[in-house]
Design a protein around this motif. Structure first.
Motif, mmCIF file in Angstrom:
data_model
loop_
_atom_site.group_PDB
_atom_site.id
_atom_site.type_symbol
_atom_site.label_atom_id
_atom_site.label_comp_id
_atom_site.label_asym_id
_atom_site.label_seq_id
_atom_site.Cartn_x
_atom_site.Cartn_y
_atom_site.Cartn_z
ATOM 1 N N ILE A 25 0.756 -1.258 -0.146
ATOM 2 C CA ILE A 25 -0.048 0.063 -0.028
ATOM 3 C C ILE A 25 0.855 1.236 0.075
ATOM 4 O O ILE A 25 1.966 1.317 0.775
ATOM 5 N N GLY A 26 0.419 2.122 -1.224
ATOM 6 C CA GLY A 26 1.422 3.522 -0.716
ATOM 7 C C GLY A 26 0.703 4.705 -0.095
ATOM 8 O O GLY A 26 -0.731 4.353 0.380
ATOM 9 N N TRP A 27 1.391 5.303 0.182
ATOM 10 C CA TRP A 27 0.942 6.372 1.062
ATOM 11 C C TRP A 27 1.613 7.820 0.505
ATOM 12 O O TRP A 27 2.851 8.067 0.257
ATOM 13 N N VAL A 28 1.062 8.915 1.111
ATOM 14 C CA VAL A 28 1.663 10.299 1.079
ATOM 15 C C VAL A 28 1.649 10.728 2.710
ATOM 16 O O VAL A 28 0.636 10.578 3.485
ATOM 17 N N HIS A 103 -3.267 6.556 -9.291
ATOM 18 C CA HIS A 103 -2.970 5.818 -10.959
ATOM 19 C C HIS A 103 -2.028 4.617 -10.769
ATOM 20 O O HIS A 103 -1.662 4.129 -12.143
ATOM 21 N N GLN A 104 -1.443 4.237 -9.716
ATOM 22 C CA GLN A 104 -0.536 3.010 -9.804
ATOM 23 C C GLN A 104 -0.888 1.705 -9.341
ATOM 24 O O GLN A 104 -0.266 0.706 -9.395
ATOM 25 N N GLY A 105 -2.416 1.527 -9.331
ATOM 26 C CA GLY A 105 -3.115 0.128 -9.113
ATOM 27 C C GLY A 105 -3.190 -0.259 -7.864
ATOM 28 O O GLY A 105 -3.774 -1.377 -7.766
ATOM 29 N N SER A 106 -2.898 0.826 -6.764
ATOM 30 C CA SER A 106 -3.195 0.094 -5.368
ATOM 31 C C SER A 106 -4.494 -0.091 -5.097
ATOM 32 O O SER A 106 -5.078 1.015 -5.488
ATOM 33 N N ARG A 193 -9.736 -5.537 5.465
ATOM 34 C CA ARG A 193 -11.217 -4.798 5.534
ATOM 35 C C ARG A 193 -11.174 -3.768 4.330
ATOM 36 O O ARG A 193 -12.038 -3.890 3.652
ATOM 37 N N TYR A 194 -9.738 -3.202 4.348
ATOM 38 C CA TYR A 194 -9.886 -1.868 3.431
ATOM 39 C C TYR A 194 -9.969 -2.528 1.734
ATOM 40 O O TYR A 194 -10.541 -1.889 0.966
ATOM 41 N N ARG A 195 -9.173 -3.486 1.703
ATOM 42 C CA ARG A 195 -9.311 -4.152 0.289
ATOM 43 C C ARG A 195 -10.648 -4.671 -0.158
ATOM 44 O O ARG A 195 -11.142 -4.480 -1.197
ATOM 45 N N GLN A 196 -11.513 -5.317 0.975
ATOM 46 C CA GLN A 196 -12.878 -5.577 0.740
ATOM 47 C C GLN A 196 -13.750 -4.463 0.318
ATOM 48 O O GLN A 196 -14.303 -4.542 -0.474
ATOM 49 N N LEU A 197 -13.568 -3.292 1.134
ATOM 50 C CA LEU A 197 -14.377 -2.109 1.057
ATOM 51 C C LEU A 197 -13.882 -1.500 -0.567
ATOM 52 O O LEU A 197 -14.812 -1.080 -1.247
ATOM 53 N N ALA A 198 -12.854 -1.524 -0.718
ATOM 54 C CA ALA A 198 -12.429 -0.772 -2.090
ATOM 55 C C ALA A 198 -13.001 -2.014 -3.362
ATOM 56 O O ALA A 198 -13.530 -1.268 -4.155
ATOM 57 N N SER A 199 -13.024 -3.173 -2.981
ATOM 58 C CA SER A 199 -13.561 -4.145 -4.077
ATOM 59 C C SER A 199 -14.898 -4.123 -4.197
ATOM 60 O O SER A 199 -15.229 -4.209 -5.285
ATOM 61 N N ASP A 200 -15.456 -3.726 -2.927
ATOM 62 C CA ASP A 200 -17.102 -3.577 -3.052
ATOM 63 C C ASP A 200 -17.489 -2.140 -3.359
ATOM 64 O O ASP A 200 -18.698 -1.780 -3.504
ATOM 65 N N ASN A 201 -16.464 -1.385 -3.609
ATOM 66 C CA ASN A 201 -16.647 0.050 -3.694
ATOM 67 C C ASN A 201 -17.696 0.660 -2.753
ATOM 68 O O ASN A 201 -18.517 1.555 -3.085
ATOM 69 N N VAL A 202 -17.300 0.467 -1.521
ATOM 70 C CA VAL A 202 -18.139 0.972 -0.542
ATOM 71 C C VAL A 202 -17.381 2.396 0.066
ATOM 72 O O VAL A 202 -16.604 2.049 0.952
ATOM 73 N N LEU A 203 -17.671 3.276 -0.285
ATOM 74 C CA LEU A 203 -17.181 4.632 -0.077
ATOM 75 C C LEU A 203 -18.078 5.612 0.599
ATOM 76 O O LEU A 203 -18.951 6.052 0.090
ATOM 77 N N PRO A 204 -17.771 5.878 2.029
ATOM 78 C CA PRO A 204 -18.731 6.867 2.620
ATOM 79 C C PRO A 204 -18.401 8.124 2.117
ATOM 80 O O PRO A 204 -17.552 8.518 1.503
ATOM 81 N N ASN A 205 -19.257 8.934 2.294
ATOM 82 C CA ASN A 205 -19.064 10.625 2.020
ATOM 83 C C ASN A 205 -17.967 11.020 2.623
ATOM 84 O O ASN A 205 -17.810 11.039 3.721
ATOM 85 N N ARG A 206 -17.058 11.684 1.671
ATOM 86 C CA ARG A 206 -16.012 12.465 2.315
ATOM 87 C C ARG A 206 -16.476 13.417 3.306
ATOM 88 O O ARG A 206 -17.278 14.493 2.871
ATOM 89 N N ARG A 207 -15.497 13.650 4.328
ATOM 90 C CA ARG A 207 -16.000 14.740 5.488
ATOM 91 C C ARG A 207 -15.459 15.874 5.565
ATOM 92 O O ARG A 207 -14.252 15.855 5.043
#
Length: 207
Positions: A25-28, A103-106, A193-207
């Motif tokens: 996983i990449g990070w800033v 854009h690097q596929g993570s 958990r995060y991989r599953q959420l990303a796969s399911d495209n379960v994205l809450p509203n950004r706060r």
């Protein structure tokens, strides 16, 4: 998906980020960006020198961050001024770096920021992760790591969001009061958990 990771000073954010990095996983890191935007020759550094004078620089022309920290943590007005100069530039640079990572596929990326909530950077993320440790450990680790006295360490803590408020705004929490093995186990669980959420495209509203 962007995960915003935060925690008080010396809570272990960099250690956690590296653990996620070992899982691909990449990070800033907002602290790295904060240093990037005050490199010699940047407009932000020019503004800082104009306000505090050339004595705020090291002999090589770089910013003396320890001297600046002493000034801004002793005076809330000075801290607000510095934030007005640096935060917009930090935010723009963070957005640029996040776009590059996405854009690097993570499957997801991390934004590691000690001021995720205070600076409004939480509006850039889909989910928040707080790295939590007791304040007594924050103080002792800050003294050892940054070569500051107890009063300075406590002043830094006082300038940050309280532990209770930070936890109340977290979607997920990692307890970093244990050993490295415990930390890495928590990271692996969250990674799945995060991989599953990303796969399911379960994205809450950004706060």
């Amino acid at each position: 998906m962007i995960i915003g990771m935060t925690g008080g000073i010396a809570s272990g954010k960099s250690t956690v980020a590296r653990a996620f990095g070992q899982l691909g996983i990449g990070w800033v890191d907002a602290d790295d960006v904060a240093r990037e935007i005050v490199k010699p020759g940047t407009p932000a550094l020019a503004d800082i020198v104009a306000r505090y004078g050339p004595h705020i620089l090291n002999s090589d022309g770089s910013l003396d961050r320890a001297a600046l920290r002493t000034i801004v943590f002793a005076d809330p007005e000075q801290r607000r001024w510095l934030e007005s100069v640096t935060h917009p530039r930090i935010r723009a640079c963070i957005v640029s770096h996040l776009h590059e990572l996405q854009h690097q596929g993570s499957p997801y990326v991390l934004l590691v920021s000690p001021l995720l909530f205070e600076s409004g950077q939480s509006a850039l993320v889909d989910r928040t992760l707080v790295i939590d440790i007791p304040e007594r450990l924050q103080i002792s680790r800050t003294i050892a790591r940054d070569n500051v006295d107890e009063a300075q360490a406590k002043a830094i803590l006082a300038a940050q969001m309280s532990r209770q408020e930070r936890l109340s705004r977290a979607d997920d929490v990692i307890d970093n009061d244990g050993d490295l093995a415990s930390l890495e186990t928590q990271v692996r669980i969250l990674d799945q958990r995060y991989r599953q959420l990303a796969s399911d495209n379960v994205l809450p509203n950004r706060r």
